[in-house]
Design a protein around this motif. Structure first.
Motif, PDB file in Angstrom:
ATOM      1  N   LEU A 221       0.835  -1.205   0.000  1.00  0.00           N
ATOM      2  CA  LEU A 221       0.000   0.000   0.000  1.00  0.00           C
ATOM      3  C   LEU A 221       0.866   1.251   0.000  1.00  0.00           C
ATOM      4  O   LEU A 221       0.568   2.226  -0.701  1.00  0.00           O
ATOM      5  CB  LEU A 221      -0.921  -0.007   1.223  1.00  0.00           C
ATOM      6  CG  LEU A 221      -1.902   1.157   1.323  1.00  0.00           C
ATOM      7  CD1 LEU A 221      -2.872   1.163   0.148  1.00  0.00           C
ATOM      8  CD2 LEU A 221      -2.672   1.094   2.651  1.00  0.00           C
ATOM      9  N   LEU A 222       1.954   1.234   0.764  1.00  0.00           N
ATOM     10  CA  LEU A 222       2.856   2.376   0.770  1.00  0.00           C
ATOM     11  C   LEU A 222       3.482   2.562  -0.608  1.00  0.00           C
ATOM     12  O   LEU A 222       3.582   3.708  -1.105  1.00  0.00           O
ATOM     13  CB  LEU A 222       3.948   2.176   1.826  1.00  0.00           C
ATOM     14  CG  LEU A 222       5.036   3.253   1.888  1.00  0.00           C
ATOM     15  CD1 LEU A 222       4.438   4.635   2.122  1.00  0.00           C
ATOM     16  CD2 LEU A 222       6.057   2.909   2.974  1.00  0.00           C
ATOM     17  N   ASP A 223       3.877   1.479  -1.244  1.00  0.00           N
ATOM     18  CA  ASP A 223       4.476   1.585  -2.580  1.00  0.00           C
ATOM     19  C   ASP A 223       3.513   2.230  -3.572  1.00  0.00           C
ATOM     20  O   ASP A 223       3.890   3.138  -4.324  1.00  0.00           O
ATOM     21  CB  ASP A 223       4.887   0.199  -3.083  1.00  0.00           C
ATOM     22  CG  ASP A 223       6.093  -0.357  -2.343  1.00  0.00           C
ATOM     23  OD1 ASP A 223       6.823   0.444  -1.715  1.00  0.00           O
ATOM     24  OD2 ASP A 223       6.300  -1.586  -2.386  1.00  0.00           O
ATOM     25  N   ILE A 224       2.257   1.778  -3.558  1.00  0.00           N
ATOM     26  CA  ILE A 224       1.323   2.321  -4.545  1.00  0.00           C
ATOM     27  C   ILE A 224       0.904   3.739  -4.180  1.00  0.00           C
ATOM     28  O   ILE A 224       0.651   4.567  -5.053  1.00  0.00           O
ATOM     29  CB  ILE A 224       0.093   1.403  -4.714  1.00  0.00           C
ATOM     30  CG1 ILE A 224      -0.632   1.758  -6.022  1.00  0.00           C
ATOM     31  CG2 ILE A 224      -0.860   1.519  -3.530  1.00  0.00           C
ATOM     32  CD1 ILE A 224      -1.634   0.728  -6.467  1.00  0.00           C
ATOM     33  N   ALA A 225       0.877   4.058  -2.877  1.00  0.00           N
ATOM     34  CA  ALA A 225       0.550   5.419  -2.467  1.00  0.00           C
ATOM     35  C   ALA A 225       1.614   6.397  -2.947  1.00  0.00           C
ATOM     36  O   ALA A 225       1.308   7.539  -3.323  1.00  0.00           O
ATOM     37  CB  ALA A 225       0.407   5.484  -0.947  1.00  0.00           C
ATOM     38  N   ARG A 226       2.869   5.959  -2.963  1.00  0.00           N
ATOM     39  CA  ARG A 226       3.950   6.814  -3.450  1.00  0.00           C
ATOM     40  C   ARG A 226       3.852   7.027  -4.961  1.00  0.00           C
ATOM     41  O   ARG A 226       4.207   8.098  -5.463  1.00  0.00           O
ATOM     42  CB  ARG A 226       5.297   6.185  -3.099  1.00  0.00           C
ATOM     43  CG  ARG A 226       5.673   6.324  -1.626  1.00  0.00           C
ATOM     44  CD  ARG A 226       6.879   5.474  -1.265  1.00  0.00           C
ATOM     45  NE  ARG A 226       7.404   5.808   0.054  1.00  0.00           N
ATOM     46  CZ  ARG A 226       8.181   5.011   0.768  1.00  0.00           C
ATOM     47  NH1 ARG A 226       8.526   3.811   0.278  1.00  0.00           N
ATOM     48  NH2 ARG A 226       8.619   5.392   1.957  1.00  0.00           N
ATOM     49  N   GLN A 227       3.341   6.020  -5.649  1.00  0.00           N
ATOM     50  CA  GLN A 227       3.235   6.108  -7.102  1.00  0.00           C
ATOM     51  C   GLN A 227       1.968   6.827  -7.550  1.00  0.00           C
ATOM     52  O   GLN A 227       1.943   7.406  -8.641  1.00  0.00           O
ATOM     53  CB  GLN A 227       3.242   4.697  -7.707  1.00  0.00           C
ATOM     54  CG  GLN A 227       4.497   3.885  -7.425  1.00  0.00           C
ATOM     55  CD  GLN A 227       4.280   2.410  -7.714  1.00  0.00           C
ATOM     56  OE1 GLN A 227       3.414   2.033  -8.502  1.00  0.00           O
ATOM     57  NE2 GLN A 227       5.069   1.553  -7.061  1.00  0.00           N
ATOM     58  N   ARG A 228       0.920   6.788  -6.714  1.00  0.00           N
ATOM     59  CA  ARG A 228      -0.381   7.295  -7.138  1.00  0.00           C
ATOM     60  C   ARG A 228      -0.956   8.268  -6.113  1.00  0.00           C
ATOM     61  O   ARG A 228      -1.758   7.894  -5.238  1.00  0.00           O
ATOM     62  CB  ARG A 228      -1.350   6.127  -7.357  1.00  0.00           C
ATOM     63  CG  ARG A 228      -0.964   5.249  -8.546  1.00  0.00           C
ATOM     64  CD  ARG A 228      -2.058   4.227  -8.825  1.00  0.00           C
ATOM     65  NE  ARG A 228      -3.375   4.853  -8.956  1.00  0.00           N
ATOM     66  CZ  ARG A 228      -4.503   4.158  -9.113  1.00  0.00           C
ATOM     67  NH1 ARG A 228      -4.465   2.842  -9.164  1.00  0.00           N
ATOM     68  NH2 ARG A 228      -5.657   4.790  -9.222  1.00  0.00           N
ATOM     69  N   PRO A 229      -0.588   9.525  -6.196  1.00  0.00           N
ATOM     70  CA  PRO A 229      -1.128  10.518  -5.262  1.00  0.00           C
ATOM     71  C   PRO A 229      -2.613  10.781  -5.462  1.00  0.00           C
ATOM     72  O   PRO A 229      -3.231  11.486  -4.650  1.00  0.00           O
ATOM     73  CB  PRO A 229      -0.297  11.777  -5.572  1.00  0.00           C
ATOM     74  CG  PRO A 229       0.208  11.575  -6.963  1.00  0.00           C
ATOM     75  CD  PRO A 229       0.419  10.107  -7.108  1.00  0.00           C
ATOM     76  N   ASP A 230      -3.199  10.228  -6.518  1.00  0.00           N
ATOM     77  CA  ASP A 230      -4.644  10.396  -6.735  1.00  0.00           C
ATOM     78  C   ASP A 230      -5.475   9.608  -5.739  1.00  0.00           C
ATOM     79  O   ASP A 230      -6.654   9.914  -5.519  1.00  0.00           O
ATOM     80  CB  ASP A 230      -5.021   9.955  -8.153  1.00  0.00           C
ATOM     81  CG  ASP A 230      -4.702   8.483  -8.400  1.00  0.00           C
ATOM     82  OD1 ASP A 230      -3.502   8.137  -8.401  1.00  0.00           O
ATOM     83  OD2 ASP A 230      -5.650   7.689  -8.574  1.00  0.00           O
ATOM     84  N   LEU A 231      -4.890   8.586  -5.112  1.00  0.00           N
ATOM     85  CA  LEU A 231      -5.639   7.755  -4.173  1.00  0.00           C
ATOM     86  C   LEU A 231      -5.826   8.478  -2.841  1.00  0.00           C
ATOM     87  O   LEU A 231      -4.944   9.213  -2.391  1.00  0.00           O
ATOM     88  CB  LEU A 231      -4.905   6.441  -3.925  1.00  0.00           C
ATOM     89  CG  LEU A 231      -4.674   5.537  -5.136  1.00  0.00           C
ATOM     90  CD1 LEU A 231      -3.876   4.312  -4.737  1.00  0.00           C
ATOM     91  CD2 LEU A 231      -6.011   5.136  -5.771  1.00  0.00           C
TER      92      LEU A 231
END
Length: 386
Positions: A221-231
């Motif tokens: 979740l941290l990895d994808i949060a760093r990649q996708r600030p839209d979430l």
């Protein structure tokens, strides 16, 4: 059992003394640090989700009744308890409405901050038990489009209205997680949302986890949060709590210390349900009602003027950002200090009531009246023309 039984109780459980009165000796201990030596001479044990109740805790003790004031029971070794002849009880549904209040509060507050209509969102609910089922019911009362994933229910009820998790993640605007934590069986939920599934989230999706922390792989979740600030992430539970990853919390819109179900109503209801189960176990009448131990709310009613925002009424009862601020204050501390602070926030949690404790009065158009009722408030007033 002695004439006046001894009950060991998690220090955070309210109303125990009022419910049991003088019929039992009450001995309170911190739930997370409860040990076998604390159970000497105890006939019963009442816990919350932070206490693992199994052979290591209870072997060679006199405890014959275990109650958990929670919906979930994954912290109880039920198989071992039943093998030992220890009666156990839980409190299904005790704080379900509080968790639903939390989810709706977070959703409506984010909608107001970002300028979108919460009623226009498609919401996916993963796990439709006590909490998820009530959330679905409120969402439908609000007229919101929903997708529900619950494989055990789908199989048990032979109901094709349920959807699988991958379809749900790719179709909904908001994902709400309310599954128990399981690691075995046909549908294990640990890391149910892993890196592959997190990648399926729609652009701008909101993810709300007010169920069990490890249902989401927090590293992924941290990895994808760093990649996708839209979430937009709303996290009340954490994979390694009481430890909270400060980096993950930094990427959350709302981060709270496992308090979604911490309404006073829910906590007292949980204690009362265990009191009832305990009395049944003893074969005696339960002489204390829930109403006798539930205090009146500080704000019982509110007169609303035309043009008000329902989010204001919600925030009056429960403000998720207050809990967010309190948790963030603890995240710059050393690991042991942060863990201790997490538990202190739960132990000294302020009084919070449920939406149903507040009566809203005024002149409402039919749509607003339906929305307020759907959110869970009590509503009294005359209908204004649309």
């Amino acid at each position: 059992m002695s004439e006046r039984p001894k009950i060991v109780v998690d220090e955070n459980m309210p109303a125990v003394e009022r419910l049991w009165g003088d019929s039992a000796e009450i001995d309170r201990w911190p739930g997370r640090s409860l040990r076998r030596e604390h159970l000497e001479g105890a006939d019963a044990l009442l816990v919350r989700s932070v206490t693992r109740v199994d052979r290591d805790l209870l072997d060679n003790t006199s405890v014959r009744f275990v109650g958990t004031a929670t919906i979930g029971t994954d912290h109880l070794d039920i198989e071992w308890l039943e093998q030992q002849g220890v009666q156990w009880a839980s409190a299904p549904g005790c704080n379900a409405d509080a968790v639903v209040d939390y989810v709706l509060s977070a959703l409506w507050q984010l909608a107001r901050e970002d300028g979108w209509d919460p009623l226009a969102q498609t919401v996916g609910v993963v796990g439709a038990g006590n909490v998820g089922g009530r959330l679905v019911a409120r969402l439908k009362a609000l007229g919101m489009e929903t997708r529900v994933c619950d494989p055990p229910r789908a199989q048990r009820e032979n109901d094709d209205s349920f959807v699988d998790i991958d379809r749900l993640l790719s179709e909904v605007d908001v994902v709400c997680l309310h599954t128990p934590l399981t690691v075995e069986g046909a549908w294990p939920t640990r890391h149910l949302l892993d890196a592959r599934r997190l990648a399926r989230l729609k652009p701008g999706a909101v993810v709300i986890n007010a169920g069990r922390g490890p249902v989401i792989d927090n590293g992924a979740l941290l990895d994808i949060a760093r990649q996708r600030p839209d979430l937009s992430l709303v996290m009340d539970v954490w994979e390694h709590e009481p430890a909270v990853d400060p980096a993950l919390a930094q990427h959350c819109r709302i981060a709270t210390p496992h308090i979604a179900g911490y309404s006073l109503d829910g906590k007292i209801r949980g204690s009362w349900m265990l009191y009832q189960a305990y009395c049944r176990w003893l074969g005696v009448d339960a002489c204390r009602s829930l109403a006798s131990v539930l205090p009146p709310p500080a704000v019982a009613g509110l007169e609303l003027a035309a043009g008000f925002d329902p989010a204001d009424a919600m925030r009056l009862v429960y403000d998720p950002f207050r809990d967010d601020r309190q948790l963030r204050k603890t995240l710059n501390r050393t690991d042991p200090e942060q863990r201790a602070a997490f538990d202190l926030l739960r132990r000294h949690y302020p009084v919070r009531r449920e939406f149903s404790s507040l009566l809203l009065q005024g002149r409402f158009d039919p749509g607003m009246m339906a929305q307020l009722s759907g959110l869970g408030f009590r509503v009294s007033g005359t209908e204004a023309p649309e």
